[in-house]
Design an enzyme around this catalytic site. Structure first.
Site, mmCIF file in Angstrom:
data_model
loop_
_atom_site.group_PDB
_atom_site.id
_atom_site.type_symbol
_atom_site.label_atom_id
_atom_site.label_comp_id
_atom_site.label_asym_id
_atom_site.label_seq_id
_atom_site.Cartn_x
_atom_site.Cartn_y
_atom_site.Cartn_z
ATOM 1 N N GLY A 118 0.826 -1.200 0.000
ATOM 2 C CA GLY A 118 0.000 0.000 0.000
ATOM 3 C C GLY A 118 0.863 1.253 0.000
ATOM 4 C CB CYS A 131 5.435 1.887 7.263
ATOM 5 S SG CYS A 131 4.936 3.388 6.417
ATOM 6 C CG LEU A 132 6.666 0.990 1.169
ATOM 7 C CD1 LEU A 132 5.966 1.351 -0.135
ATOM 8 C CD2 LEU A 132 7.788 -0.003 0.915
ATOM 9 C CG HIS A 138 -0.261 0.900 7.489
ATOM 10 N ND1 HIS A 138 0.737 0.446 8.321
ATOM 11 C CD2 HIS A 138 0.349 1.745 6.607
ATOM 12 C CE1 HIS A 138 1.881 1.018 7.966
ATOM 13 N NE2 HIS A 138 1.681 1.801 6.923
ATOM 14 C CD GLU A 139 -1.022 2.271 3.005
ATOM 15 O OE1 GLU A 139 -0.609 3.435 2.881
ATOM 16 O OE2 GLU A 139 -0.250 1.300 3.171
ATOM 17 C CG HIS A 193 0.543 6.563 5.676
ATOM 18 N ND1 HIS A 193 1.732 7.018 6.201
ATOM 19 C CD2 HIS A 193 0.726 5.238 5.438
ATOM 20 C CE1 HIS A 193 2.591 6.005 6.278
ATOM 21 N NE2 HIS A 193 2.014 4.910 5.821
ATOM 22 C CD GLN A 197 3.373 5.742 2.655
ATOM 23 O OE1 GLN A 197 2.394 5.189 2.183
ATOM 24 N NE2 GLN A 197 4.403 5.060 3.135
HETATM 25 NI NI NI Z 1 2.834 2.989 5.708
#
Ligand code: NI
Length: 171
Positions: free
Chosen positions: A46, A93-94, A135-136, A139, A51
């Protein structure tokens, strides 16, 4: 399409609350394509617009396994209107490098959102699918998964990351 740079903690843009998407135009479709390409390249399951530094309520995800055909899901202006049950599972997480940790989430949620064309969606998500959405969506509110950890774990990560960044800048 173009690969975009994924911002990493502690970049302050990751803490900004994202703006609602109001124009479903070509610029939005291009942003979605860039986000999908960036997510698949990472690779990640995701990616939320903040991000890559775009302060918009937009996220892309693909929860299919490597053996399956890819299936891109685009959620715009998503809202978790109901949540029930709870489940603890490992997340990464990226934007939060070198860390995975167990996070408690709703096991079942109801989601209201729009798709890439602006059509309204209203659906139930469970388990892993529900976890990735939560999670997304975090963000989009400037929240990272480390905010769900104990203050001790968060402090340890902060320290480790500071050291990492200091080492990089010494090179
Ligand atoms: Ni993340």
């Amino acid at each position: 399409m173009a690969l975009r740079e994924i911002l990493k903690y502690p970049n302050p843009l990751l803490r900004k609350k994202a703006e609602k998407v109001t124009a479903f135009d070509d610029a939005l479709q291009k942003l979605i394509a860039d986000m999908a390409e960036t997510m698949y390249d990472a690779p990640g399951v995701g990616l939320a617009a903040p991000q890559i530094g775009a302060s918009l309520q937009l996220l892309v995800m693909d929860i299919t396994s490597r053996e399956e055909e890819p299936e891109l899901i685009v959620l715009i202006n998503p809202e978790i209107s109901e949540g029930e049950g709870s489940e603890i599972d490992e997340e990464g997480c990226l934007s939060v490098v070198d860390l995975t940790a167990k996070v408690k989430r709703f096991s079942k949620i109801r989601v209201k959102a729009q798709d890439a064309e602006g059509n309204h969606l209203d659906f139930i998500a469970e388990e892993w699918f529900a976890r990735v959405i939560q999670h997304e969506v975090d963000h989009l509110n400037g929240t990272l998964f480390i905010d769900h950890l104990s203050s001790l774990k968060r402090a340890l990560y902060k320290k480790k990351r500071k050291k990492q960044l200091a080492e990089v800048s010494e090179l």
